[in-house]
Design an enzyme around this catalytic site. Structure first.
Site, PDB file in Angstrom:
ATOM      1  CD  GLU A   1      -3.052   1.138   2.122  1.00  0.00           C
ATOM      2  OE1 GLU A   1      -4.091   1.754   1.846  1.00  0.00           O
ATOM      3  OE2 GLU A   1      -2.935   0.434   3.154  1.00  0.00           O
TER       4      GLU A   1
ATOM      5  N   GLY B   1       1.137   5.020   0.810  1.00  0.00           N
ATOM      6  CA  GLY B   1       0.462   5.944   1.712  1.00  0.00           C
ATOM      7  C   GLY B   1       0.186   5.247   3.032  1.00  0.00           C
ATOM      8  CB  ILE B   2       2.239   4.605   5.927  1.00  0.00           C
ATOM      9  CG1 ILE B   2       2.968   3.629   4.999  1.00  0.00           C
ATOM     10  CG2 ILE B   2       2.134   4.027   7.338  1.00  0.00           C
ATOM     11  CD1 ILE B   2       4.429   3.416   5.375  1.00  0.00           C
TER      12      ILE B   2
ATOM     13  CB  SER C   1      -5.086   1.177   6.088  1.00  0.00           C
ATOM     14  OG  SER C   1      -3.736   1.359   5.717  1.00  0.00           O
TER      15      SER C   1
ATOM     16  CD  GLN D   1       2.582   7.901  -5.279  1.00  0.00           C
ATOM     17  OE1 GLN D   1       2.029   8.434  -4.333  1.00  0.00           O
ATOM     18  NE2 GLN D   1       1.911   7.237  -6.219  1.00  0.00           N
TER      19      GLN D   1
ATOM     20  CG  ASP E   1      -4.894   6.047   0.268  1.00  0.00           C
ATOM     21  OD1 ASP E   1      -5.293   7.084  -0.300  1.00  0.00           O
ATOM     22  OD2 ASP E   1      -5.138   5.786   1.461  1.00  0.00           O
TER      23      ASP E   1
ATOM     24  CG  HIS F   1      -4.593  11.043  -3.550  1.00  0.00           C
ATOM     25  ND1 HIS F   1      -4.582   9.674  -3.651  1.00  0.00           N
ATOM     26  CD2 HIS F   1      -4.953  11.319  -2.266  1.00  0.00           C
ATOM     27  CE1 HIS F   1      -4.938   9.140  -2.492  1.00  0.00           C
ATOM     28  NE2 HIS F   1      -5.158  10.113  -1.635  1.00  0.00           N
TER      29      HIS F   1
ATOM     30  CD  GLU G   1      -7.702   3.971  -1.251  1.00  0.00           C
ATOM     31  OE1 GLU G   1      -7.567   5.096  -0.723  1.00  0.00           O
ATOM     32  OE2 GLU G   1      -7.776   2.924  -0.588  1.00  0.00           O
TER      33      GLU G   1
END
Length: 240
Positions: A64, A66-67, A72, A113, A135, A138, A163
């Site tokens: 994933e 975005g921590i 999550s 990223q 995530d 963006h 997302e």
């Protein structure tokens, strides 16, 4: 006109929990140590596509982007079980460090990223890749750079999810706008075109990826796109 909103009202959250249908939603609404922010409708959508991975024989390799506070990952650990290999990346080194200290055997790595070298190094450390959830920032150019690097590294049968695509309609830092070239919404449309390269010449910014050979299906939901990864044979029309 803007109709979306956020809520922290315990009464409304309890009602939303009652309206949810999936086991993932049950985990999300249960008590956790860290905060997680998700649009309500994502929960059942995620469960729809990700639940089959819970019963696979080999350990799942999940990334994933975005921590934040790591909330999550507490959900993903419960959802995918103790054997899953769960990694998160974040541009914020503190977020990555916090994930490592949650005590749930998840790995946080700090980096950009949009940096292919960094992403490939993380995937190598993971031993491969089955699910990606973007995530992260963006920001349009970051989303595209991430997809271009990670989608080819996905295993056959893998899944790529991006997302919060509503930001593709926002200007400023998001680099978005209605039908503006380069947003991930427009990239999604390009992928749909690429899937049909068997039938007509398709020339767009993703043509070099030959996605018609590796994307059997793409699913579009409000602010969320799910892209399947698998070998695709040339279509055959049967005349019988």
């Amino acid at each position: 006109m803007v109709d979306f909103r956020t809520t922290s009202d315990p009464r409304e959250i309890a009602q939303l929990a009652q309206a949810s249908k999936s086991q993932l939603a049950e985990l999300f609404f249960s008590k956790r140590d860290s905060v997680s922010l998700k649009w309500h409708h994502y929960l059942d959508v995620y469960d729809r596509y990700l639940s089959p991975y819970r019963t696979r024989e080999q350990p799942l390799r999940f990334l994933e982007i975005g921590i934040a506070e790591g909330g999550s990952f507490q959900i993903w650990r419960s959802y995918f079980g103790p054997e899953a290999i769960l990694f998160g990346i974040d541009i914020d080194a503190e977020s990555a460090s916090n994930l490592n200290t949650l005590g749930i055997n998840c790995c946080g790595r700090a980096g950009d990223q949009a940096d292919p070298v960094f992403l490939r190094r993380v995937v190598e450390e993971m031993g491969g890749l089955d699910i990606v959830i973007d995530d992260g920032s963006h920001v349009a150019e970051h989303q595209i750079a991430t997809f271009r690097t990670l989608f080819p590294l996905l295993s056959n049968g893998g899944m790529y999810l991006c997302e919060d695509l509503h930001t593709a309609y926002w200007g400023g830092q998001w680099q978005g706008g209605l039908k503006k070239p380069g947003t991930f919404i427009e990239v999604t449309k390009d992928i749909i075109d690429c899937l049909h390269s068997w039938y007509a010449p398709i020339a767009n910014d993703l043509s070099d990826m030959e996605l018609h050979r590796s994307v059997p299906a793409i699913h579009i939901h409000d602010s969320l796109v799910v892209i399947e990864k698998a070998h695709v044979d040339a279509p055959v029309m049967i005349i019988w």
